[in-house]
Design an enzyme around this catalytic site. Sequence first.
Site, PDB file in Angstrom:
ATOM      1  N   ARG A  34       0.840  -1.206   0.000  1.00  0.00           N
ATOM      2  CA  ARG A  34       0.000   0.000   0.000  1.00  0.00           C
ATOM      3  C   ARG A  34       0.874   1.255   0.000  1.00  0.00           C
ATOM      4  O   ARG A  34       1.881   1.321   0.714  1.00  0.00           O
ATOM      5  CB  ARG A  34      -0.943  -0.002   1.212  1.00  0.00           C
ATOM      6  CG  ARG A  34      -1.959  -1.111   1.119  1.00  0.00           C
ATOM      7  CD  ARG A  34      -3.145  -0.964   2.039  1.00  0.00           C
ATOM      8  NE  ARG A  34      -3.856  -2.229   2.070  1.00  0.00           N
ATOM      9  CZ  ARG A  34      -4.765  -2.613   1.172  1.00  0.00           C
ATOM     10  NH1 ARG A  34      -5.099  -1.806   0.178  1.00  0.00           N
ATOM     11  NH2 ARG A  34      -5.346  -3.807   1.264  1.00  0.00           N
ATOM     12  N   ASP A  35       0.450   2.233  -0.810  1.00  0.00           N
ATOM     13  CA  ASP A  35       1.173   3.501  -0.911  1.00  0.00           C
ATOM     14  C   ASP A  35       1.066   4.248   0.416  1.00  0.00           C
ATOM     15  O   ASP A  35      -0.010   4.326   1.019  1.00  0.00           O
ATOM     16  CB  ASP A  35       0.579   4.333  -2.053  1.00  0.00           C
ATOM     17  CG  ASP A  35       1.466   5.497  -2.442  1.00  0.00           C
ATOM     18  OD1 ASP A  35       1.982   5.502  -3.577  1.00  0.00           O
ATOM     19  OD2 ASP A  35       1.637   6.424  -1.615  1.00  0.00           O
ATOM     20  N   ILE A  36       2.167   4.811   0.857  1.00  0.00           N
ATOM     21  CA  ILE A  36       2.203   5.520   2.146  1.00  0.00           C
ATOM     22  C   ILE A  36       1.384   6.809   2.086  1.00  0.00           C
ATOM     23  O   ILE A  36       0.959   7.326   3.124  1.00  0.00           O
ATOM     24  CB  ILE A  36       3.679   5.823   2.526  1.00  0.00           C
ATOM     25  CG1 ILE A  36       3.834   6.031   4.017  1.00  0.00           C
ATOM     26  CG2 ILE A  36       4.238   7.016   1.737  1.00  0.00           C
ATOM     27  CD1 ILE A  36       5.275   6.022   4.488  1.00  0.00           C
TER      28      ILE A  36
ATOM     29  N   ASN B 158       4.482   6.299 -13.805  1.00  0.00           N
ATOM     30  CA  ASN B 158       5.106   7.588 -14.103  1.00  0.00           C
ATOM     31  C   ASN B 158       6.549   7.379 -14.546  1.00  0.00           C
ATOM     32  O   ASN B 158       7.231   6.485 -14.045  1.00  0.00           O
ATOM     33  CB  ASN B 158       5.080   8.474 -12.847  1.00  0.00           C
ATOM     34  CG  ASN B 158       3.667   8.892 -12.461  1.00  0.00           C
ATOM     35  OD1 ASN B 158       2.860   9.223 -13.327  1.00  0.00           O
ATOM     36  ND2 ASN B 158       3.362   8.866 -11.174  1.00  0.00           N
TER      37      ASN B 158
ATOM     38  N   GLU C  18       8.866  10.052  -8.462  1.00  0.00           N
ATOM     39  CA  GLU C  18       9.665  10.412  -7.285  1.00  0.00           C
ATOM     40  C   GLU C  18      10.620   9.298  -6.873  1.00  0.00           C
ATOM     41  O   GLU C  18      11.686   9.561  -6.331  1.00  0.00           O
ATOM     42  CB  GLU C  18       8.740  10.717  -6.095  1.00  0.00           C
ATOM     43  CG  GLU C  18       7.941  11.992  -6.277  1.00  0.00           C
ATOM     44  CD  GLU C  18       6.896  12.186  -5.180  1.00  0.00           C
ATOM     45  OE1 GLU C  18       6.716  11.260  -4.357  1.00  0.00           O
ATOM     46  OE2 GLU C  18       6.272  13.259  -5.172  1.00  0.00           O
ATOM     47  N   VAL C  19      10.201   8.056  -7.088  1.00  0.00           N
ATOM     48  CA  VAL C  19      11.017   6.917  -6.676  1.00  0.00           C
ATOM     49  C   VAL C  19      11.483   6.202  -7.944  1.00  0.00           C
ATOM     50  O   VAL C  19      10.655   5.740  -8.753  1.00  0.00           O
ATOM     51  CB  VAL C  19      10.228   5.953  -5.763  1.00  0.00           C
ATOM     52  CG1 VAL C  19      11.109   4.786  -5.352  1.00  0.00           C
ATOM     53  CG2 VAL C  19       9.703   6.689  -4.524  1.00  0.00           C
TER      54      VAL C  19
ATOM     55  N   HIS D 191       7.391   1.408 -10.914  1.00  0.00           N
ATOM     56  CA  HIS D 191       6.249   0.915 -10.140  1.00  0.00           C
ATOM     57  C   HIS D 191       4.946   1.271 -10.837  1.00  0.00           C
ATOM     58  O   HIS D 191       4.833   2.321 -11.463  1.00  0.00           O
ATOM     59  CB  HIS D 191       6.249   1.484  -8.718  1.00  0.00           C
ATOM     60  CG  HIS D 191       6.466   2.964  -8.647  1.00  0.00           C
ATOM     61  ND1 HIS D 191       7.712   3.533  -8.779  1.00  0.00           N
ATOM     62  CD2 HIS D 191       5.599   3.988  -8.462  1.00  0.00           C
ATOM     63  CE1 HIS D 191       7.603   4.849  -8.669  1.00  0.00           C
ATOM     64  NE2 HIS D 191       6.323   5.151  -8.496  1.00  0.00           N
ATOM     65  N   MET D 192       3.985   0.391 -10.680  1.00  0.00           N
ATOM     66  CA  MET D 192       2.637   0.604 -11.204  1.00  0.00           C
ATOM     67  C   MET D 192       1.737   0.972 -10.024  1.00  0.00           C
ATOM     68  O   MET D 192       1.683   0.248  -9.024  1.00  0.00           O
ATOM     69  CB  MET D 192       2.147  -0.693 -11.865  1.00  0.00           C
ATOM     70  CG  MET D 192       0.707  -0.649 -12.331  1.00  0.00           C
ATOM     71  SD  MET D 192       0.191  -2.286 -12.903  1.00  0.00           S
ATOM     72  CE  MET D 192       0.862  -2.297 -14.558  1.00  0.00           C
ATOM     73  N   HIS D 193       1.040   2.111 -10.133  1.00  0.00           N
ATOM     74  CA  HIS D 193       0.049   2.491  -9.126  1.00  0.00           C
ATOM     75  C   HIS D 193      -1.281   1.823  -9.495  1.00  0.00           C
ATOM     76  O   HIS D 193      -1.725   1.934 -10.646  1.00  0.00           O
ATOM     77  CB  HIS D 193      -0.202   4.001  -9.133  1.00  0.00           C
ATOM     78  CG  HIS D 193       0.984   4.843  -8.759  1.00  0.00           C
ATOM     79  ND1 HIS D 193       1.099   5.456  -7.531  1.00  0.00           N
ATOM     80  CD2 HIS D 193       2.091   5.196  -9.449  1.00  0.00           C
ATOM     81  CE1 HIS D 193       2.231   6.160  -7.484  1.00  0.00           C
ATOM     82  NE2 HIS D 193       2.848   6.019  -8.646  1.00  0.00           N
TER      83      HIS D 193
HETATM   84  P1  DGP Z   1       5.824   8.175  -8.099  1.00  0.00           P
HETATM   85  O1  DGP Z   1       5.483   9.651  -7.970  1.00  0.00           O
HETATM   86  O2  DGP Z   1       5.120   7.529  -9.263  1.00  0.00           O
HETATM   87  O3  DGP Z   1       7.319   7.927  -8.107  1.00  0.00           O
HETATM   88  O4  DGP Z   1       5.214   7.489  -6.817  1.00  0.00           O
HETATM   89  C1  DGP Z   1       5.973   7.146  -5.693  1.00  0.00           C
HETATM   90  C2  DGP Z   1       5.002   6.694  -4.631  1.00  0.00           C
HETATM   91  O5  DGP Z   1       5.729   5.993  -3.651  1.00  0.00           O
HETATM   92  C3  DGP Z   1       4.275   7.843  -3.921  1.00  0.00           C
HETATM   93  O6  DGP Z   1       2.869   7.750  -4.202  1.00  0.00           O
HETATM   94  C4  DGP Z   1       4.539   7.598  -2.449  1.00  0.00           C
HETATM   95  C5  DGP Z   1       5.106   6.198  -2.404  1.00  0.00           C
HETATM   96  N1  DGP Z   1       6.127   5.988  -1.401  1.00  0.00           N
HETATM   97  C6  DGP Z   1       7.291   6.681  -1.290  1.00  0.00           C
HETATM   98  N2  DGP Z   1       8.005   6.232  -0.241  1.00  0.00           N
HETATM   99  C7  DGP Z   1       7.269   5.226   0.311  1.00  0.00           C
HETATM  100  C8  DGP Z   1       7.494   4.361   1.425  1.00  0.00           C
HETATM  101  O7  DGP Z   1       8.493   4.411   2.127  1.00  0.00           O
HETATM  102  N3  DGP Z   1       6.510   3.447   1.692  1.00  0.00           N
HETATM  103  C9  DGP Z   1       5.381   3.345   0.933  1.00  0.00           C
HETATM  104  N4  DGP Z   1       4.490   2.414   1.288  1.00  0.00           N
HETATM  105  N5  DGP Z   1       5.153   4.137  -0.133  1.00  0.00           N
HETATM  106  C10 DGP Z   1       6.076   5.067  -0.420  1.00  0.00           C
END
Ligand code: DGP
Length: 116
Positions: free
Chosen positions: A30-32, A88, A96-97, A101-103
């Site tokens: 799950r996204d944080i 993205n 950002e990361v 990754h696929m949301h």
């Molecule tokens: P993007 O902008 O597509 O790179 O999305 C990166 C997503 O990663 C963003 O929605 C927040 C999520 N995220 C970043 N750090 C962490 C983390 O430490 N844990 C979790 N669960 N999600 C994270």
Amino acid sequence: MAKETIFSKIIRKEIPSEIVYQDETVTAFRDINAQAPTHILIIPNKIIPTVNEVTPEDEVVLGKLFTVAAKLAKEENIDKDGYRLIINCNGHAGQEVFHLHMHLLGGRALGPMLSR
Ligand code: DGP
């Protein structure tokens, strides 16, 4: 060798996260910073920084992101109402990361695809 991000630590369970699926090639958690009632990130365990670095040898694992997305959408009970899958790439998309990754987003009407 591609640089590790926080997602490698999540895959190895070195930092806490709510992992909802994991096997030898794919992890989903799950996204944080959830943007919808269901917001799950589905990632290859292998580090691929962005879509720009995808190669033909990644086709199987990247195809698996979709089968895991479909399975999780069903489990989250959002498959019938619908959901959105987003990947993205780099700055204009807001990546950002730098671990591909696929949301998986759903659980409410998500509105127009792009903000204006
Ligand atoms: P993007 O902008 O597509 O790179 O999305 C990166 C997503 O990663 C963003 O929605 C927040 C999520 N995220 C970043 N750090 C962490 C983390 O430490 N844990 C979790 N669960 N999600 C994270």
